[in-house]
Design a protein around this motif. Sequence first.
Motif, PDB file in Angstrom:
ATOM      1  N   LYS A 251       0.835  -1.207   0.000  1.00 18.18           N
ATOM      2  CA  LYS A 251       0.000   0.000   0.000  1.00 18.18           C
ATOM      3  C   LYS A 251       0.878   1.268   0.000  1.00 18.18           C
ATOM      4  N   MET A 252       1.904   1.251  -0.880  1.00 21.03           N
ATOM      5  CA  MET A 252       2.845   2.359  -0.950  1.00 21.03           C
ATOM      6  C   MET A 252       2.839   2.902  -2.375  1.00 21.03           C
ATOM      7  N   TYR A 253       2.840   4.229  -2.486  1.00 26.52           N
ATOM      8  CA  TYR A 253       2.742   4.862  -3.801  1.00 26.52           C
ATOM      9  C   TYR A 253       3.643   6.087  -3.849  1.00 26.52           C
ATOM     10  N   ALA A 254       4.455   6.192  -4.908  1.00 24.75           N
ATOM     11  CA  ALA A 254       5.313   7.355  -5.122  1.00 24.75           C
ATOM     12  C   ALA A 254       5.150   7.817  -6.565  1.00 24.75           C
ATOM     13  N   ASP A 255       5.106   9.119  -6.743  1.00 25.38           N
ATOM     14  CA  ASP A 255       4.923   9.703  -8.074  1.00 25.38           C
ATOM     15  C   ASP A 255       5.905  10.861  -8.223  1.00 25.38           C
ATOM     16  N   LEU A 256       6.838  10.726  -9.159  1.00 28.94           N
ATOM     17  CA  LEU A 256       7.827  11.768  -9.430  1.00 28.94           C
ATOM     18  C   LEU A 256       7.512  12.347 -10.809  1.00 28.94           C
ATOM     19  N   GLU A 257       7.120  13.610 -10.852  1.00 30.03           N
ATOM     20  CA  GLU A 257       6.712  14.248 -12.097  1.00 30.03           C
ATOM     21  C   GLU A 257       7.703  15.325 -12.509  1.00 30.03           C
ATOM     22  N   ASP A 258       7.690  15.607 -13.810  1.00 32.23           N
ATOM     23  CA  ASP A 258       8.540  16.649 -14.393  1.00 32.23           C
ATOM     24  C   ASP A 258      10.007  16.415 -14.019  1.00 32.23           C
ATOM     25  N   ILE A 259      10.516  15.244 -14.409  1.00 31.62           N
ATOM     26  CA  ILE A 259      11.908  14.872 -14.138  1.00 31.62           C
ATOM     27  C   ILE A 259      12.766  15.281 -15.338  1.00 31.62           C
ATOM     28  N   ASN A 260      13.864  15.970 -15.058  1.00 31.78           N
ATOM     29  CA  ASN A 260      14.827  16.319 -16.100  1.00 31.78           C
ATOM     30  C   ASN A 260      16.200  15.845 -15.645  1.00 31.78           C
ATOM     31  N   LEU A 261      16.865  15.026 -16.489  1.00 33.80           N
ATOM     32  CA  LEU A 261      18.101  14.360 -16.101  1.00 33.80           C
ATOM     33  C   LEU A 261      19.147  14.539 -17.202  1.00 33.80           C
ATOM     34  N   ASP A 262      20.382  14.821 -16.768  1.00 34.22           N
ATOM     35  CA  ASP A 262      21.486  14.994 -17.715  1.00 34.22           C
ATOM     36  C   ASP A 262      22.711  14.274 -17.161  1.00 34.22           C
ATOM     37  N   ILE A 263      23.198  13.255 -17.888  1.00 33.78           N
ATOM     38  CA  ILE A 263      24.379  12.487 -17.495  1.00 33.78           C
ATOM     39  C   ILE A 263      25.427  12.624 -18.593  1.00 33.78           C
ATOM     40  N   SER A 264      26.620  13.028 -18.206  1.00 28.89           N
ATOM     41  CA  SER A 264      27.695  13.163 -19.191  1.00 28.89           C
ATOM     42  C   SER A 264      28.958  12.494 -18.662  1.00 28.89           C
ATOM     43  N   GLY A 265      29.783  12.027 -19.581  1.00 26.34           N
ATOM     44  CA  GLY A 265      31.003  11.306 -19.239  1.00 26.34           C
ATOM     45  C   GLY A 265      31.107  10.047 -20.066  1.00 26.34           C
TER      46      GLY A 265
ATOM     47  N   MET B 137      30.734   6.519 -20.659  1.00 22.71           N
ATOM     48  CA  MET B 137      30.020   5.418 -20.023  1.00 22.71           C
ATOM     49  C   MET B 137      30.430   4.082 -20.634  1.00 22.71           C
ATOM     50  N   PHE B 138      31.750   3.912 -20.764  1.00 18.65           N
ATOM     51  CA  PHE B 138      32.297   2.666 -21.299  1.00 18.65           C
ATOM     52  C   PHE B 138      33.714   2.535 -20.760  1.00 18.65           C
ATOM     53  N   GLY B 139      34.311   1.418 -20.999  1.00 13.37           N
ATOM     54  CA  GLY B 139      35.630   1.165 -20.438  1.00 13.37           C
ATOM     55  C   GLY B 139      35.513   0.561 -19.048  1.00 13.37           C
ATOM     56  N   ASN B 140      36.616   0.627 -18.275  1.00 15.34           N
ATOM     57  CA  ASN B 140      36.644   0.041 -16.936  1.00 15.34           C
ATOM     58  C   ASN B 140      36.268   1.040 -15.849  1.00 15.34           C
ATOM     59  N   THR B 141      36.829   2.255 -15.908  1.00 11.96           N
ATOM     60  CA  THR B 141      36.547   3.282 -14.903  1.00 11.96           C
ATOM     61  C   THR B 141      36.278   4.603 -15.609  1.00 11.96           C
ATOM     62  N   THR B 142      35.548   5.453 -14.929  1.00 13.91           N
ATOM     63  CA  THR B 142      35.245   6.767 -15.503  1.00 13.91           C
ATOM     64  C   THR B 142      34.723   7.674 -14.407  1.00 13.91           C
ATOM     65  N   GLN B 143      34.491   8.930 -14.772  1.00 12.61           N
ATOM     66  CA  GLN B 143      33.805   9.892 -13.911  1.00 12.61           C
ATOM     67  C   GLN B 143      32.570  10.393 -14.653  1.00 12.61           C
ATOM     68  N   LEU B 144      31.485  10.464 -13.935  1.00 17.03           N
ATOM     69  CA  LEU B 144      30.234  10.913 -14.521  1.00 17.03           C
ATOM     70  C   LEU B 144      29.723  12.148 -13.803  1.00 17.03           C
ATOM     71  N   ASN B 145      29.305  13.140 -14.586  1.00 16.75           N
ATOM     72  CA  ASN B 145      28.610  14.307 -14.055  1.00 16.75           C
ATOM     73  C   ASN B 145      27.110  14.086 -14.208  1.00 16.75           C
ATOM     74  N   ILE B 146      26.403  14.155 -13.099  1.00 17.26           N
ATOM     75  CA  ILE B 146      24.961  13.891 -13.121  1.00 17.26           C
ATOM     76  C   ILE B 146      24.231  15.105 -12.565  1.00 17.26           C
ATOM     77  N   GLY B 147      23.278  15.585 -13.327  1.00 14.89           N
ATOM     78  CA  GLY B 147      22.401  16.646 -12.859  1.00 14.89           C
ATOM     79  C   GLY B 147      20.953  16.232 -13.063  1.00 14.89           C
ATOM     80  N   GLY B 148      20.159  16.347 -12.035  1.00 15.34           N
ATOM     81  CA  GLY B 148      18.762  15.936 -12.149  1.00 15.34           C
ATOM     82  C   GLY B 148      17.847  16.784 -11.306  1.00 15.34           C
ATOM     83  N   VAL B 149      16.607  16.976 -11.815  1.00 13.23           N
ATOM     84  CA  VAL B 149      15.601  17.768 -11.108  1.00 13.23           C
ATOM     85  C   VAL B 149      14.285  16.999 -11.130  1.00 13.23           C
ATOM     86  N   VAL B 150      13.654  16.886  -9.969  1.00 13.06           N
ATOM     87  CA  VAL B 150      12.279  16.389  -9.859  1.00 13.06           C
ATOM     88  C   VAL B 150      11.447  17.547  -9.327  1.00 13.06           C
ATOM     89  N   ASN B 151      10.525  18.043 -10.155  1.00 12.10           N
ATOM     90  CA  ASN B 151       9.801  19.249  -9.768  1.00 12.10           C
ATOM     91  C   ASN B 151       8.580  18.970  -8.891  1.00 12.10           C
TER      92      ASN B 151
END
Length: 829
Positions: A170-184, A186-200
Motif C-alpha cells: 500500500k505504498m505509492y510514489a509519483d515523481l513528475e517533471d523529471i529532467n536528467l542529464d548524465i555526461s562522461g 560510459m564505457f571502459g573500466n573506470t570513468t567519472q560521470l557528471n549527473i544533474g537531475g531535477v524532480v519538480n
Amino acid sequence: MKRIIVIILLVIVVLFGAVLAIPVFFKQNILTTAKTTLNKQLNAEVEFADLKLSLFKNFPKVTVGLQSVLIKGKGEFAQDTLLNVPHIAATMNLSSLFSSSRSIEEIILEKPVLNLLIAESGNVNWDVAPASGSAKKKSAATANAQEFQLALESIEVNDARLIYNDELAKMYADLEDINLDISGEMFGNTTQLNIGGVVNDLTYRMEGVTYISNTSLDLRTLLDVDFETMLFSIVESELLVNRLPLELSGDFSVPNDTTFLNLQLKTIASDFENFLALVPKDYEAYLKHITTTGSATISGGISGYYIDEDYPKTDLQVKVVKGNFKYADMPEEIKNISAEMLIAKPQGALDLLKININKAHAEIRNNPVDLTLKISNPVSDLQFDGAFVGKINLDHLKDALPIDSVNISGIIDANLFAKGRYSDVEAEAYDKIKSDGVVLLNNFVYDSPDLTQQVIIPSGQLDFSPQHINLGNFLLKVGGSDFRLSGKVSNYLNYVMKDGTLKGNLQLNSNFVNLNELLRLQVVEEEPAQSSDPAVIGQEPETLAFDVPENIDITFRSTINRAVFNRIPITDIKGEVRAVNKKLILDGLDMNMLDGKMTLNGSYENTTQNQPLFDFGFDIAGFDIPTMYHTVAGFRKLIPGAGTSSGKLSTRLGMKGQLSPQLKLIAATTNGKGSFSTNNVEIKDSPMFNQLSGILKKEKLRNVTIGDFTANLTVEDGSILLRPFTTRVIGQETTIRGSLNAESLLDMRMDFNVQREMFGPDIQKILAVLPGNEKITMLPAGVLLKGPVGDAKVNLDLSATQKAVTDATKDDLKKSLDEIGKGLKKLFK
C-alpha cells in the motif's frame, strides 16, 4: 577546366544522393533488427511506431529517432504499460551503419513515463528478463546483443515521470517533471560521470496517507565509477529538497541482483531559516520578509543492502532548537519552536520502520502548543501513539501569520491523545484503543471570500473517545440561520486514517433557517452567460446546485421552528435528513407552509454537470390557493386569475428527474404520477370564464364555484397528462381532461351539461321560439383551451349542443322549418 567543373558537380550530386538514400536503404533494416532483438531479449511486448534517420542534424554522425516506444508486460501485467516514450533519439557513427557492430554515443528521451508496479500477488511488472532456457537460446541472445555496443558519452531525459505503485505494501510514489542529464564516458573500466537531475513534483503515500506532496528535488553530483565491480562513489554532491541544501556522500554498488548502499546525508548549514526551505514551493511566498533565529539540522544515512523485500538500514534525525520567526509587518512572532524527529529502520522489511516525534513545541504570546507522535509497523498493522495539547488564540495567530485570504478569530483549546493499532480501528475493537480528549471552541468566527456569509460558533465542545466524538452545547450561526447540534459522530478514526465512512447521528434544532442564504453560501465562479441580449451580456448565471460530501453517513433529526425559501415562509419543520455517500435523503420531513401542511420524502444527488438528480414524493394537504398565488411565481403563471380566488389544494405526487444549476426543473427529464384534489374553490372574475358569457348568465360567471374533486395525473418527459374527471362548475356537471407539455403549452377540454335556467338571455330567447323547446331542460357544451399557460385561447365547441337541440325538437321542426332555420342560424352563427 570545363571538364573538371563537370566532374566536381557530378561527385557532389552523387554524394548528396547517397546522403539522401542512406536513410531509405537502412531504415527498415534497423527497425526490424531493433524490434526483433528487443522482443527476443525481453519477457515483454516491445513496439514502436516509426524509425527515422537523419544525416544532417549531427553530421558526420547519424541521428536515429524512435517514435511511440511502448513496453507492455505479459501475463497478469498484460494490461499494464511499463514504459511509454513518445520519442527517443540516439546518435551513432556513420560507419556503424556499414558494419555488423553498431555503437550508440548519445541518447535523448522525451517525456518518458516509467510505471513500476508490484501486484498484490508480490510479482513485479519490471521483471522482463526472460526465463532461463537452453544454452543454444542463450548463445543466440548473446550474439544478438553483441550487435549493439555502447560508447555512450551523454544521456538526456526531458520531462519524465516515474510512478512506483506497491499494491502489496500500500505504498505509492509519483515523481513528475523529471529532467536528467548524465555526461562522461560510459564505457571502459573506470570513468567519472557528471549527473544533474531535477524532480519538480514528488508525491509519496502509504496506507492512503499522504506524507510528501508538492516537493521538489535538485541533485548535482560527480561520481567515480568502476564498471567492473559496478561501484559508484560520490566525489562531490549537493542535494536541494525544495530549497534546503543537503550534502550527500558515500557510495553504492550493484555487482549483481543486490544493491549495496553506504550513503550519508546532512545539512550544509544549521540555521533555522534554511530549514524553512522545506516548506512546499506553493507556500514559498509566505516566507518572504521574515526574520529567524535558532538552529535546525538534518543528519543520518542509509547503509546495508537492497534485494526483493529486504531494505537497508535507515537512520535519519531532524532537530530544531530555539527556533523563532517573525514577519516584518506583523506585531507577534512564533517563538520557542523545537522538535526532535527520528526516522529509523534496521536492515530488513519496510514494516520495521519507526517514526518518532519526541516533542514538537511552539508558542504565540505565551500560548503553547505541543505535539508528540510515534508510528511503527506501517505496512502490516500501523501502530500509533500521539498527543496534542495546546491553546490557540486565533486573534494572536492573525498577528503572527499573514492570513490574507480568510478572517478568523476566537479560541481553540485542545487536549487530545490516542494510542492503538489500525487493525483495531478497522475491526471497531475500540476497547483496545486508548483515546480521550476534548476540544473547546469559544467565539470562533470564519469569514472567507469563498463564502457569502460568516460562519460563527459562539460555543462548542467536542469530547473524544475511541468510539465516537460527542457534540455538546455546539452552537452554530451562518448568516441569519442558527443551529444547535448535539449527538455523536462515530468511525472518525477510520475516516481520518484510511478514507473510511464518517458516521453520525445528530439532533439539529433551530429557531430560524434562511435557505436562500444557505443555498448561496458557496461563491461559485461561472462562465459569462452567452446571450445576444445586451442587457444580459456578461451576467453570470446563479448556481444553487450543491454537492453532498462523499464518505459520510450522517443523519440529522431536525426540529426547525421557522424557515424561509424564496418568499415562502415555512414553520414547524420536523423529520430526518440523511447525508450519505454524496446523496441527500429526506425521510418524513413534515412542515407547515402556504396555510397547509406538506410531508416530503425522497433524495437529491448532484452531478458533475451541476444538474442534480432528484426523486421526491410530495404529500400536500390544504395549500391555500390565493396564498400560493402571491408567493409562488410558477403558480401565478399556471393560474393567472387565482389571486382573487379562494379554496384549498391538496396533492400526492411522486416525481423524479433532473434540476438545473439554478435548482429549477428540467422539464424534459421529469416523470411521475399522482393525484390532486380541491376543497371549496371559488374563482372570481376569471378572464377564461368571462369568455363563456355567450352561453351562460354573466352574473353566474363573476364567482365561479368548483365542486370538490380528486383527479389523477401522470408526468411523462415533462408533459402533464390529466386523466378525465367529473366535477361541478357553477353547479353544472363538467368533465375535464387535457395536458400541459414541457414547453408550457396547454391543451384542455371542459364538457359542460348546462341546465336551461343557466343559459344567458340571448339563448333563452332563441330557444323560446323553437317548437317543442319545453322538452329542452339541459344542453351539452364544450370549451377548448389551447396555447401558452396564462394566455390560452378559449373556443366553444357547440356541435354536441346542435345535435341535442335537433334530437329534442326534430318532430316539431317539420311543422315550422322556417322558424327553426332562423333560430338555429342565430344560435350557431
